[in-house]
Design an enzyme around this catalytic site. Structure first.
Site, mmCIF file in Angstrom:
data_model
loop_
_atom_site.group_PDB
_atom_site.id
_atom_site.type_symbol
_atom_site.label_atom_id
_atom_site.label_comp_id
_atom_site.label_asym_id
_atom_site.label_seq_id
_atom_site.Cartn_x
_atom_site.Cartn_y
_atom_site.Cartn_z
ATOM 1 N N ASP A 2 1.010 -1.189 0.027
ATOM 2 C CA ASP A 2 0.123 -0.062 0.004
ATOM 3 C C ASP A 2 0.731 1.222 0.035
ATOM 4 O O ASP A 2 1.650 1.510 0.817
ATOM 5 C CB ASP A 2 -0.798 0.189 1.238
ATOM 6 N N ASP A 17 -3.458 7.364 -3.416
ATOM 7 C CA ASP A 17 -3.300 6.175 -2.554
ATOM 8 C C ASP A 17 -3.680 4.875 -3.220
ATOM 9 O O ASP A 17 -4.718 4.908 -3.751
ATOM 10 C CB ASP A 17 -4.267 6.553 -1.186
ATOM 11 N N HIS A 46 -12.069 6.118 1.709
ATOM 12 C CA HIS A 46 -12.260 7.289 2.508
ATOM 13 C C HIS A 46 -12.194 8.408 1.408
ATOM 14 O O HIS A 46 -11.351 8.097 0.473
ATOM 15 C CB HIS A 46 -11.165 7.518 3.519
ATOM 16 N N HIS A 58 -7.112 10.612 5.446
ATOM 17 C CA HIS A 58 -8.753 10.080 5.578
ATOM 18 C C HIS A 58 -9.391 11.340 6.225
ATOM 19 O O HIS A 58 -9.591 11.950 7.421
ATOM 20 C CB HIS A 58 -8.563 9.203 6.759
ATOM 21 N N GLU A 76 -10.962 0.918 -1.173
ATOM 22 C CA GLU A 76 -10.144 -0.033 -0.813
ATOM 23 C C GLU A 76 -10.621 -1.486 -0.219
ATOM 24 O O GLU A 76 -10.806 -1.589 1.052
ATOM 25 C CB GLU A 76 -8.839 0.091 0.310
ATOM 26 N N GLU A 101 -6.277 -1.476 -4.112
ATOM 27 C CA GLU A 101 -6.942 0.006 -3.823
ATOM 28 C C GLU A 101 -6.556 1.072 -4.862
ATOM 29 O O GLU A 101 -5.449 0.686 -5.638
ATOM 30 C CB GLU A 101 -6.314 0.807 -2.326
HETATM 31 MN MN MN Z 1 -3.810 2.787 1.128
HETATM 32 MN MN MN Z 2 -6.547 4.638 1.698
#
Ligand code: MN
Ligand code: MN
Length: 291
Positions: free
Chosen positions: A80, A91, A153, A161, A185, A277
């Site tokens: 990630d 992200d 998010h 977030h 995600e 994600e």
């Molecule tokens: Mn992430």
């Molecule tokens: Mn994330």
């Protein structure tokens, strides 16, 4: 919203993801993987938006190698990674099966399928709950479970977030999505579908700035304020910059309630977890920035 910087951060994240897929192999030290990823982000003109998470098997999220970490890549590895340009964030995450294991492969495929189905339906004015429902349905029809207490998010500048949650289940809430930046995600598991807070992760973020007596802690706090602002960072990065004296300073800053340290997130039945994600920009059009 700075669309140009959001798109640029996304393109860098995409390139780094492709690069990571080419070099990650079983038994490679996690610290080497994290550094290669983070160095590549910088080489391409971005900054890491958070420490690269390299979470293995039942650890769903929030594992990043410490400065002296000896863990080697194995099992079902979730990568990630985040990129930011002036606080505009991309992200993204993917999972790799390093064991040639059928169950791992299926979990990964399901996570990717759930993400794909969610991306198909996300748009302005949709309820976040609808997305959760689609994710849940996709995962359950493959006979796995989503992790109910992890979610996507909304994202704002320097805020990974921000207020809105995109659940991985039907949570019966009616949060309607507006124009903006979102991460979706799905997490998929063979276990019970929930995570608990495990060991400290060495990942921190700035909580509230207060005076602190120790000069080293003050120096490190100043650096954090300037370099990371409200984005997550890790002890490994500070050890690189200030040496191991930063570990004690981090402890002092955490005890003074200036820093928040994130716990590792572990599946409650200790079963394997896969994640996928992407970041999506909802404006006039829908743009998947990280793909
Ligand atoms: Mn992430
Ligand atoms: Mn994330």
């Amino acid at each position: 919203m700075n669309t140009e910087k959001i798109i640029k951060a996304g393109q860098i994240a995409k390139q780094v993801k492709e690069y990571a897929r080419t070099f990650i192999k079983k038994d490679m030290p996690l610290i080497e993987i994290a550094e290669k990823i983070e160095n590549k982000i910088i080489e391409l003109g971005g900054k890491p938006a958070f420490p690269t998470n390299l979470s293995i098997n039942e650890i769903a999220a929030h594992y990043t190698p410490s400065h002296d970490d000896e863990t080697k890549a194995h099992g079902l590895l979730k990568i990630d990674l985040g990129v930011h340009i002036n606080g505009w964030i991309a992200d993204t995450a993917f999972s790799m099966d390093l064991e040639n294991n059928d169950e791992n492969k299926k979990l990964i495929q399901t996570a990717e399928k759930a993400l794909e189905n969610a991306i198909k339906i996300i748009k302005e004015e949709i309820s976040a709950n609808e997305i959760g429902k689609t994710i849940q349905k996709t995962i359950e029809s493959d006979n796995f479970l989503p992790i109910i207490n992890l979610s996507g998010h909304s994202i704002e500048q320097y805020e990974l977030h921000s207020g809105i949650t995109i659940p991985n289940i039907d949570d019966n809430k009616n949060q309607v999505l507006k124009k903006g930046l979102y991460a979706i995600e799905p997490f998929v598991t063979t276990g019970n579908g929930k995570v608990y807070e495990g060991k400290p992760s060495g990942i921190y973020s700035l909580k509230n700035i207060k005076p602190i007596r120790s000069q080293t802690a003050r120096e490190i706090l100043n650096f954090i304020e300037k370099e990371y602002q409200t984005l997550p960072f890790c002890s490994r990065w500070l050890v690189k910059k200030f040496g191991t004296k930063s570990l004690f300073a981090l402890k002092q800053l955490e005890q003074a309630d200036i820093l928040h340290q994130y716990p590792q997130l572990v599946e409650i039945s200790k079963r394997k977890v896969a994640q996928a994600e992407e970041t999506i920009l909802l404006e006039k059009d829908k743009i998947i920035t990280t793909n």
